[in-house]
Design an enzyme around this catalytic site. Structure first.
Site, PDB file in Angstrom:
ATOM      1  N   GLU A 214     -35.569  74.295  -3.741  1.00 38.48           N
ATOM      2  CA  GLU A 214     -35.829  74.849  -5.067  1.00 38.48           C
ATOM      3  C   GLU A 214     -34.529  75.189  -5.803  1.00 38.48           C
ATOM      4  O   GLU A 214     -34.408  74.939  -7.006  1.00 38.48           O
ATOM      5  CB  GLU A 214     -36.692  76.119  -4.941  1.00 38.48           C
ATOM      6  CG  GLU A 214     -38.056  75.885  -4.286  1.00 38.48           C
ATOM      7  CD  GLU A 214     -38.046  76.134  -2.791  1.00 38.48           C
ATOM      8  OE1 GLU A 214     -39.022  76.707  -2.285  1.00 38.48           O
ATOM      9  OE2 GLU A 214     -37.057  75.744  -2.124  1.00 38.48           O
TER      10      GLU A 214
ATOM     11  N   CYS B 148     -36.067  81.976  -2.605  1.00 37.69           N
ATOM     12  CA  CYS B 148     -36.340  80.929  -3.597  1.00 37.69           C
ATOM     13  C   CYS B 148     -37.403  81.371  -4.597  1.00 37.69           C
ATOM     14  O   CYS B 148     -37.395  80.931  -5.751  1.00 37.69           O
ATOM     15  CB  CYS B 148     -36.780  79.652  -2.897  1.00 37.69           C
ATOM     16  SG  CYS B 148     -35.473  78.877  -1.918  1.00 37.69           S
TER      17      CYS B 148
ATOM     18  N   SER C  35     -32.699  48.552  34.013  1.00 35.57           N
ATOM     19  CA  SER C  35     -33.545  48.620  32.813  1.00 35.57           C
ATOM     20  C   SER C  35     -32.813  48.202  31.537  1.00 35.57           C
ATOM     21  O   SER C  35     -33.356  48.336  30.450  1.00 35.57           O
ATOM     22  CB  SER C  35     -34.095  50.037  32.633  1.00 35.57           C
ATOM     23  OG  SER C  35     -33.044  50.971  32.486  1.00 35.57           O
TER      24      SER C  35
ATOM     25  N   THR D 252     -32.855  60.354  35.951  1.00 42.00           N
ATOM     26  CA  THR D 252     -32.330  59.415  34.954  1.00 42.00           C
ATOM     27  C   THR D 252     -30.826  59.559  34.822  1.00 42.00           C
ATOM     28  O   THR D 252     -30.101  58.571  34.681  1.00 42.00           O
ATOM     29  CB  THR D 252     -33.014  59.659  33.595  1.00 42.00           C
ATOM     30  OG1 THR D 252     -34.417  59.385  33.715  1.00 42.00           O
ATOM     31  CG2 THR D 252     -32.431  58.765  32.519  1.00 42.00           C
TER      32      THR D 252
ATOM     33  N   GLU E 199     -36.664  61.017  26.823  1.00 47.91           N
ATOM     34  CA  GLU E 199     -36.321  59.708  27.374  1.00 47.91           C
ATOM     35  C   GLU E 199     -36.106  59.921  28.865  1.00 47.91           C
ATOM     36  O   GLU E 199     -35.039  60.360  29.284  1.00 47.91           O
ATOM     37  CB  GLU E 199     -35.077  59.129  26.707  1.00 47.91           C
ATOM     38  CG  GLU E 199     -35.271  58.783  25.239  1.00 47.91           C
ATOM     39  CD  GLU E 199     -34.107  57.978  24.665  1.00 47.91           C
ATOM     40  OE1 GLU E 199     -33.408  57.295  25.435  1.00 47.91           O
ATOM     41  OE2 GLU E 199     -33.909  58.046  23.437  1.00 47.91           O
TER      42      GLU E 199
ATOM     43  N   GLY F  47     -37.888  59.096  33.167  1.00 46.74           N
ATOM     44  CA  GLY F  47     -38.605  58.180  34.036  1.00 46.74           C
ATOM     45  C   GLY F  47     -40.096  58.461  34.092  1.00 46.74           C
ATOM     46  O   GLY F  47     -40.604  59.400  33.477  1.00 46.74           O
TER      47      GLY F  47
ATOM     48  N   LEU G 275     -41.368  62.247  35.363  1.00 43.43           N
ATOM     49  CA  LEU G 275     -41.313  63.345  34.399  1.00 43.43           C
ATOM     50  C   LEU G 275     -42.252  63.089  33.221  1.00 43.43           C
ATOM     51  O   LEU G 275     -42.954  64.010  32.783  1.00 43.43           O
ATOM     52  CB  LEU G 275     -39.879  63.539  33.906  1.00 43.43           C
ATOM     53  CG  LEU G 275     -39.659  64.620  32.842  1.00 43.43           C
ATOM     54  CD1 LEU G 275     -40.234  65.959  33.287  1.00 43.43           C
ATOM     55  CD2 LEU G 275     -38.178  64.754  32.507  1.00 43.43           C
TER      56      LEU G 275
END
Length: 364
Positions: free
Chosen positions: A46, A78, A162, A190, A288, A290, A293
Site C-alpha cells: 500500500e 498501512c 540419481s 541424502t 528434497e 529420499g 523420509l
C-alpha cells in the site's frame, strides 16, 4: 484485484517470512498506481502504491490482496497511510490471519469513514500465501515434497545413482521452487549419499527480481549426529539448521545451528520437527529427500502438496521407488491424491497433487 495479485507475485522470492501482497489504486476505472511488497522489512504494498499515486490517491479506490496492517512493526500501519492519503474505498481480498491484525486494519479504515469491502477473490488470495496463512492460523508450515521419477516410478538406481533423472528445464523449475520456499529440508541419508548444496543457484536476473537472491534456511534431519564436518553445504554462505536427538554429538561451525528434537519410534518426531520450524517463522518447507523420509512425512499427514517431475524413460525393477510406505497392505489403506495440475516442463512432465486428507485453504 486480479491485477493486484499479479503484482503481489513479484515478491514471491523475497518477502518471507512476510506474505506476498499487492495493491492497485484506481480512479475513474483506470489504474493510476500499483505497488507490491518487495522484501521483509521494507515498505508494504500500500505504501509503495500510495507513493506512486501522490495527490491522485485522494478519493480513489484501492484494491489490496491482504488486509492493510494496523500495527507498528518494521514499518508503520498501512491502514493509517490509506486514511491519510484520502482513499475513499478499499477492496480487501481477505482478512489478515495474523493475530496482530485480524480485522483491526479493516475496522480502523471503517472508523475513518472509508468504505471497505472484504472477500473479493478470497480463495485466490489464500492460495497466494498458503504457507503464511497456514502458519498464522495455528498450523505447521506448508510442506511441499518434490520428487523426480522415471515413467515406471523410479527415483534412483539401486546403487543410489540419481543424476540426472530429469532434464535441464525441470531442474531449473525446481530451482525456482526452492527460491520461493522459506526452508529446504532433507535427511542425513541424502546428505551422506549426494553431498548436496541445497541452495538456490539461479541469479536475480533469472528469477526476474532486482534484489539479492534470498537463500532459504537449509534443514537437515540427523537423529544420530552423523553430519560430516566437510559437508559441502557448510561451506556456503547461509544458515544450516540441524535437527538431532542429541546435540552434544555435533561439532561447532559458524554456519551451523543445532536444535534437539524428541525421538519417536527411534526416529526424529516429525510433528516436533515442524513445531521447531515455526520458531524460525517458516512459511513454506520444500522437501528434497529420499523415499523413507518422504514416506514418513506423508504417513504423518504432514504433506500439503506433492510435485513430481516425470521423465520419459524406464529405470527397471531394481531401481528405488518414490515413497517408502510399509504399512500399506491393502487397497483400503492406500493414500488417495487429487491431481491439481499436469504440464510439460521441457521434455518432462510436472504433476502437482495434494493428499485428499488435506483441506484446501480456500475451502475454509
Amino acid at each position: 484485484m486480479a491485477s493486484a495479485m499479479r503484482y503481489a507475485r513479484r515478491g514471491v522470492y523475497s518477502t518471507s517470512p512476510n506474505p506476498n501482497v499487492g495493491c492497485v489504486i484506481v480512479r475513474d476505472n483506470q489504474e493510476i498506481a500499483v505497488g507490491w511488497h518487495h522484501k521483509a522489512g521494507e515498505a508494504h504494498a500500500e505504501i509503495n502504491a500510495l507513493h506512486r499515486a501522490g495527490e491522485l490517491a485522494k478519493g480513489a479506490t484501492a484494491y489490496v490482496t491482504l488486509e492493510p496492517c494496523s500495527h507498528h512493526g518494521k514499518t508503520g500501519p498501512c491502514a493509517d497511510a490509506l486514511i491519510e492519503a484520502g482513499i475513499a474505498t478499499v477492496y480487501v481480498a481477505m482478512e489478515d490471519p495474523n493475530p496482530l491484525v485480524a480485522g483491526k486494519g479493516i475496522q480502523r479504515l471503517r472508523d475513518a469513514g472509508i468504505e471497505v469491502k472484504v472477500g473479493l477473490l478470497e480463495s485466490r488470495a489464500r492460495q497466494l500465501n498458503a504457507g503464511f496463512v497456514k502458519r498464522m492460523e495455528g498450523g505447521f508450515p506448508f510442506v511441499r515434497v518434490k520428487m523426480a521419477m522415471s515413467l515406471d516410478g523410479r527415483t534412483a538406481m539401486s546403487s543410489g545413482e540419481s543424476k540426472w533423472v530429469t532434464g535441464t528445464d525441470a531442474r531449473q523449475d525446481v530451482q525456482r521452487m526452492r527460491a520461493r520456499s522459506s526452508a529446504i529440508l532433507t535427511g542425513i541419508g541424502t546428505v551422506l549419499a549426494d553431498d548436496p548444496l541445497l541452495n538456490v543457484r539461479l541469479t536475480a536476473d533469472e528469477l526476474g527480481i532486482q534484489q539479492e537472491v534470498r537463500q532459504p534456511l537449509r534443514v537437515i534431519l540427523d537423529s544420530n549426529g552423523r553430519l560430516p564436518a566437510d559437508a559441502k553445504l557448510l561451506d556456503l554462505h547461509g544458515q544450516v539448521l540441524l535437527l538431532t536427538a542429541d546435540k552434544s554429538k555435533l561439532f561447532q561451525h559458524p554456519n551451523l545451528s543445532v536444535e534437539e528434537v524428541a525421538l519417536k519410534d527411534g526416529k526424529l518426531d516429525l510433528q516436533a520437527v515442524m513445531q521447531t520450524l515455526l520458531k524460525y517463522e517458516i512459511n513454506e518447507v520444500h522437501v528434497e529427500a529420499g523415499s523413507v523420509l518422504c514416506g514418513a512425512l506423508l504417513s504423518e499427514n504432514l504433506v500439503d502438496e506433492i510435485v513430481i517431475y516425470m521423465a520419459s524413460h524406464l529405470m527397471g525393477d531394481d531401481a528405488q521407488g518414490l515413497f517408502a510406505l510399509p504399512g500399506i497392505k491393502n487397497m483400503q489403506q492406500r493414500i488417495d491424491l487429487k491431481i491439481e495440475d499436469i504440464r510439460a516442463v521441457g521434455d518432462d512432465w510436472r504433476i502437482t497433487a495434494i493428499p485428499v486428507t488435506k483441506k484446501r485453504l480456500e475451502q475454509k
